[in-house]
Design a protein around this motif. Sequence first.
Motif, mmCIF file in Angstrom:
data_model
loop_
_atom_site.group_PDB
_atom_site.id
_atom_site.type_symbol
_atom_site.label_atom_id
_atom_site.label_comp_id
_atom_site.label_asym_id
_atom_site.label_seq_id
_atom_site.Cartn_x
_atom_site.Cartn_y
_atom_site.Cartn_z
ATOM 1 N N PHE C 172 0.826 -1.205 0.000
ATOM 2 C CA PHE C 172 0.000 0.000 0.000
ATOM 3 C C PHE C 172 0.865 1.261 0.000
ATOM 4 C CE2 PHE C 172 -3.518 -2.726 1.892
ATOM 5 C CZ PHE C 172 -4.234 -2.745 0.715
ATOM 6 N N GLU C 173 1.955 1.209 0.762
ATOM 7 C CA GLU C 173 2.832 2.376 0.775
ATOM 8 C C GLU C 173 3.382 2.613 -0.632
ATOM 9 O OE1 GLU C 173 3.290 4.594 2.850
ATOM 10 O OE2 GLU C 173 5.108 5.651 2.241
ATOM 11 N N GLY C 174 3.700 1.533 -1.326
ATOM 12 C CA GLY C 174 4.161 1.675 -2.715
ATOM 13 C C GLY C 174 3.115 2.383 -3.568
ATOM 14 N N CYS C 175 1.878 1.943 -3.452
ATOM 15 C CA CYS C 175 0.796 2.575 -4.215
ATOM 16 C C CYS C 175 0.739 4.060 -3.893
ATOM 17 C CB CYS C 175 -0.534 1.923 -3.875
ATOM 18 S SG CYS C 175 -0.636 0.207 -4.383
ATOM 19 N N ARG C 176 0.784 4.347 -2.612
ATOM 20 C CA ARG C 176 0.700 5.743 -2.174
ATOM 21 C C ARG C 176 1.794 6.575 -2.813
ATOM 22 N NH1 ARG C 176 2.323 7.070 3.094
ATOM 23 N NH2 ARG C 176 2.400 9.307 2.600
ATOM 24 N N GLN C 177 2.981 6.048 -2.788
ATOM 25 C CA GLN C 177 4.101 6.819 -3.319
ATOM 26 C C GLN C 177 3.982 7.011 -4.827
ATOM 27 O OE1 GLN C 177 6.139 8.486 -1.582
ATOM 28 N NE2 GLN C 177 5.430 7.642 0.366
ATOM 29 N N VAL C 178 3.596 5.934 -5.496
ATOM 30 C CA VAL C 178 3.469 6.022 -6.954
ATOM 31 C C VAL C 178 2.394 7.030 -7.342
ATOM 32 C CG1 VAL C 178 2.689 4.752 -8.972
ATOM 33 C CG2 VAL C 178 4.378 3.749 -7.440
ATOM 34 N N GLN C 184 6.748 12.395 -11.908
ATOM 35 C CA GLN C 184 7.660 11.303 -12.254
ATOM 36 C C GLN C 184 6.991 10.293 -13.171
ATOM 37 O OE1 GLN C 184 8.532 9.238 -8.645
ATOM 38 N NE2 GLN C 184 6.394 8.787 -8.218
ATOM 39 N N ASN C 185 7.791 9.506 -13.790
ATOM 40 C CA ASN C 185 7.273 8.434 -14.636
ATOM 41 C C ASN C 185 6.716 7.332 -13.744
ATOM 42 O OD1 ASN C 185 6.898 6.151 -16.137
ATOM 43 N ND2 ASN C 185 8.716 6.477 -17.406
ATOM 44 N N PRO C 186 5.408 7.204 -13.719
ATOM 45 C CA PRO C 186 4.820 6.277 -12.748
ATOM 46 C C PRO C 186 5.152 4.815 -13.068
ATOM 47 C CG PRO C 186 3.140 7.177 -14.199
ATOM 48 C CD PRO C 186 4.427 7.853 -14.560
ATOM 49 N N GLU C 187 5.336 4.529 -14.323
ATOM 50 C CA GLU C 187 5.604 3.138 -14.674
ATOM 51 C C GLU C 187 6.963 2.711 -14.127
ATOM 52 O OE1 GLU C 187 4.817 2.518 -18.731
ATOM 53 O OE2 GLU C 187 4.917 0.323 -18.601
ATOM 54 N N GLN C 188 7.889 3.619 -14.302
ATOM 55 C CA GLN C 188 9.243 3.322 -13.837
ATOM 56 C C GLN C 188 9.283 3.260 -12.303
ATOM 57 O OE1 GLN C 188 12.217 5.951 -15.608
ATOM 58 N NE2 GLN C 188 13.399 5.774 -13.697
ATOM 59 N N ALA C 189 8.593 4.222 -11.709
ATOM 60 C CA ALA C 189 8.533 4.238 -10.250
ATOM 61 C C ALA C 189 7.915 2.942 -9.726
ATOM 62 C CB ALA C 189 7.713 5.438 -9.772
ATOM 63 N N SER C 190 6.855 2.507 -10.392
ATOM 64 C CA SER C 190 6.233 1.245 -10.007
ATOM 65 C C SER C 190 7.248 0.117 -10.017
ATOM 66 C CB SER C 190 5.098 0.891 -10.979
ATOM 67 O OG SER C 190 4.044 1.805 -10.863
ATOM 68 N N ARG C 191 7.980 0.047 -11.112
ATOM 69 C CA ARG C 191 8.937 -1.058 -11.245
ATOM 70 C C ARG C 191 9.974 -1.019 -10.116
ATOM 71 N NH1 ARG C 191 8.186 -1.484 -16.859
ATOM 72 N NH2 ARG C 191 9.499 0.307 -17.282
ATOM 73 N N TRP C 193 9.587 0.159 -7.156
ATOM 74 C CA TRP C 193 8.948 -0.289 -5.924
ATOM 75 C C TRP C 193 8.788 -1.796 -5.899
ATOM 76 C CZ3 TRP C 193 7.351 0.754 -1.125
ATOM 77 C CH2 TRP C 193 7.559 2.070 -0.674
ATOM 78 N N ILE C 194 8.268 -2.313 -6.977
ATOM 79 C CA ILE C 194 8.046 -3.753 -7.010
ATOM 80 C C ILE C 194 9.363 -4.496 -6.783
ATOM 81 C CG2 ILE C 194 7.364 -5.672 -8.509
ATOM 82 C CD1 ILE C 194 5.370 -3.665 -9.808
ATOM 83 N N ALA C 195 10.381 -4.030 -7.468
ATOM 84 C CA ALA C 195 11.682 -4.688 -7.328
ATOM 85 C C ALA C 195 12.178 -4.624 -5.888
ATOM 86 C CB ALA C 195 12.683 -4.026 -8.276
ATOM 87 N N ALA C 196 12.096 -3.436 -5.310
ATOM 88 C CA ALA C 196 12.646 -3.260 -3.959
ATOM 89 C C ALA C 196 11.877 -4.085 -2.937
ATOM 90 C CB ALA C 196 12.620 -1.780 -3.578
ATOM 91 N N VAL C 197 10.552 -4.044 -3.041
ATOM 92 C CA VAL C 197 9.753 -4.782 -2.067
ATOM 93 C C VAL C 197 9.968 -6.285 -2.253
ATOM 94 C CG1 VAL C 197 7.406 -5.365 -1.356
ATOM 95 C CG2 VAL C 197 8.058 -2.978 -1.743
ATOM 96 N N MET C 198 10.043 -6.715 -3.512
ATOM 97 C CA MET C 198 10.276 -8.140 -3.745
ATOM 98 C C MET C 198 11.637 -8.551 -3.210
ATOM 99 S SD MET C 198 8.294 -9.366 -7.127
ATOM 100 C CE MET C 198 9.847 -9.446 -7.938
ATOM 101 N N ALA C 199 12.595 -7.677 -3.326
ATOM 102 C CA ALA C 199 13.919 -7.992 -2.783
ATOM 103 C C ALA C 199 13.840 -8.181 -1.272
ATOM 104 C CB ALA C 199 14.903 -6.876 -3.136
#
Lengths: 207, 207, 207, 207
Positions: C172-178, C184-191, C193-199
Amino acid sequence: MSSRPSREERAELKRERILEEALTVFAEKGYHGANIADIARRLEMGHGTFYRYFENKHDIFIELINRVLQKLAVVMTEQNPNEANSREDYRRQLEGIGETFMRLHWEDPRIGRLVFYEAMGAGAEVRQTLERMNDLSVLATQEYLRNGMAKGYMRADLDVPVTARALMAMVFEGCRQVMREPDQNPEQASRRWIAAVMAIILDGITL
Amino acid sequence: MSSRPSREERAELKRERILEEALTVFAEKGYHGANIADIARRLEMGHGTFYRYFENKHDIFIELINRVLQKLAVVMTEQNPNEANSREDYRRQLEGIGETFMRLHWEDPRIGRLVFYEAMGAGAEVRQTLERMNDLSVLATQEYLRNGMAKGYMRADLDVPVTARALMAMVFEGCRQVMREPDQNPEQASRRWIAAVMAIILDGITL
Amino acid sequence: MSSRPSREERAELKRERILEEALTVFAEKGYHGANIADIARRLEMGHGTFYRYFENKHDIFIELINRVLQKLAVVMTEQNPNEANSREDYRRQLEGIGETFMRLHWEDPRIGRLVFYEAMGAGAEVRQTLERMNDLSVLATQEYLRNGMAKGYMRADLDVPVTARALMAMVFEGCRQVMREPDQNPEQASRRWIAAVMAIILDGITL
Amino acid sequence: MSSRPSREERAELKRERILEEALTVFAEKGYHGANIADIARRLEMGHGTFYRYFENKHDIFIELINRVLQKLAVVMTEQNPNEANSREDYRRQLEGIGETFMRLHWEDPRIGRLVFYEAMGAGAEVRQTLERMNDLSVLATQEYLRNGMAKGYMRADLDVPVTARALMAMVFEGCRQVMREPDQNPEQASRRWIAAVMAIILDGITL
DNA sequence: GATGAATGAGACTTCATTCAT
DNA sequence: TATGAATGAAGTCTCATTCAT
């Protein structure tokens, strides 16, 4: 025999249906509590249609009041004030008037609710109509009194206008009471009222 | 001598002023016709101020009705129903009650307007309050009748509850009439009403 | 081909238009900052019209929240928690969920504004609805964890309920930030976030 | 020893009392639900007095938020991000931070209610203040991460800014949950949260 | 300094009435 | 002729803020 109703007849019929339902709703909720959409909905009719048959809310209320008062007026004129030639004749007349009046109210309590309660909060014009009706019934009562005085079975020193109003007040209060409680037997209640009021009028309450 | 009024006293005073003005406005326009902003404007105060002194519109109306009814109730209890020992005593009592009642209404016709007219259209709760007051006055009247029957100066066969209601109906109608026309001499009108109603009650109208 | 829409359809359409505009306004100004007249004016319609389509302000807000939450709920149920048989499967699932979730928010930032910000100040009832939705997503997450533990690619000693909540908090925090920064480029930002959280989830951050 | 407090001191004291009560009321009813008169009444103080100590409603809310955030900020700065030299040192730091943070919330749940719920509906300015605080805590977290990477006990490829936000999201969610249910044992709940979140951070959840 | 009475902007909501279809 | 969507005037009530005492 009964042909398909003409356009005018159908319109007239619909108008009647609206008036009928409006009487119910106004009697239930009062002038301000009732609303047009409500009445229309209960008739399963668009509420815009209402305005094809009546100018506005006030208009239909006035018409309703007039019709109701008309009914009451008829009762007063059914008897001839000058017919009674004796106390006994008068007693019979009173009984008749009382009964018809009362019957009106317990046969359709909406009439009383409208006249005694809801019409009061509907503005000056409605109230004046009511007052006019009251005046009319008082005038009729005056006739009865004058006849009684002329025929010699009533006191000669009555203050006719005031006495007439006082008598009518008792009659109307009787109607109100009979209408008020739907539980009790209205026929019996009517008879008690008629008896009591006639006793007051004819005999006085003191010895 | 008269020191500056305290905060509570000033608040109470203001409350009274609002009630006073509200009585005028409600009597004039009825419950629904009156509006708070109106009352406030006539008092040259913000309409928010109103809500410092009363919960809401309904609240002040109820309080007004209760005050008015209280005044009427006092009249009924001023006399002792069991005091009269003869027809003559009773006549004097009736005269007293009638006068005080009437005076109330021609001294302040707003009372009658409120009670007889506007309160009727203000919803069931108000109407019940009114009805309760009416019942109270009827109960008092019953006492008078029972006393008269016990003391032997009234007919033994009276239908007490119904008769009491009928008598009160005449009294209230008198008040209504006296209040109605501010032009006529109200004192004289009162006297006529009292005389006429007493004649009906004490003597009956037939010979 | 496309015939003129029926009355119901037009009504439905208008309802949708109102909801759409309301979403914009509520997202912008919050529940208390928004007002009905405002929404109506932006739709160039009388504010009375609003009340033909919704009970009141609260009503439309609740409906809005429910619709938004419905959208989020769908994302959670698109994947089957028991499908993943390996760390790699799970990685792919996570990626899918994350992307869909994020996309929702940068495609329509109003959703996030409503859910993360304005709904919080709209009273207990709304908040409970939100909390219920959160609970639901946590329950789904628990399924993923339990499946991973059963299949042996997750630690056996996880505190499932708490861990699930913690993971969803990151999502949810990722969604909020995006959603937060429209520049900013939301698509890139999404990626990112996804990468960092998955890590974090898959690898931990320490060596 | 303790002399009578000076004028300024008394003023400061009163200001504190108002802030304290306001915190309670705002936490309970939210920004819009609370009203100044209410707060004043609970302090048995005229509500005009309030305006001697604060500019307006918004003003006190902002100050409240700032104070609460200050408390949270202190926790973050109690530890030195560069102190930890090993995974074990970091674990102990995390434990310390987590505990102090949690304790703050279950010792005074009003803080969490204000920050997590009610502040959201209080307008953009308040929200920005909150966001700023969040940013601050994220900056501190970044320091911890960078230190860990420098000292070699954290992965070198972390996306520091995003990871920091994600970690803080879990911490705040933990606070929210611990604060939410006043029934459960908050100390135990805190420990579960700290353990679970530390497990995620330090170990990851997969094998 | 403290008070609380007064204020009025502003929000919500209802409903009689109009009018295009 | 019937409909019901649209309208907005009007009314109630709240509450932050001011200011005279």
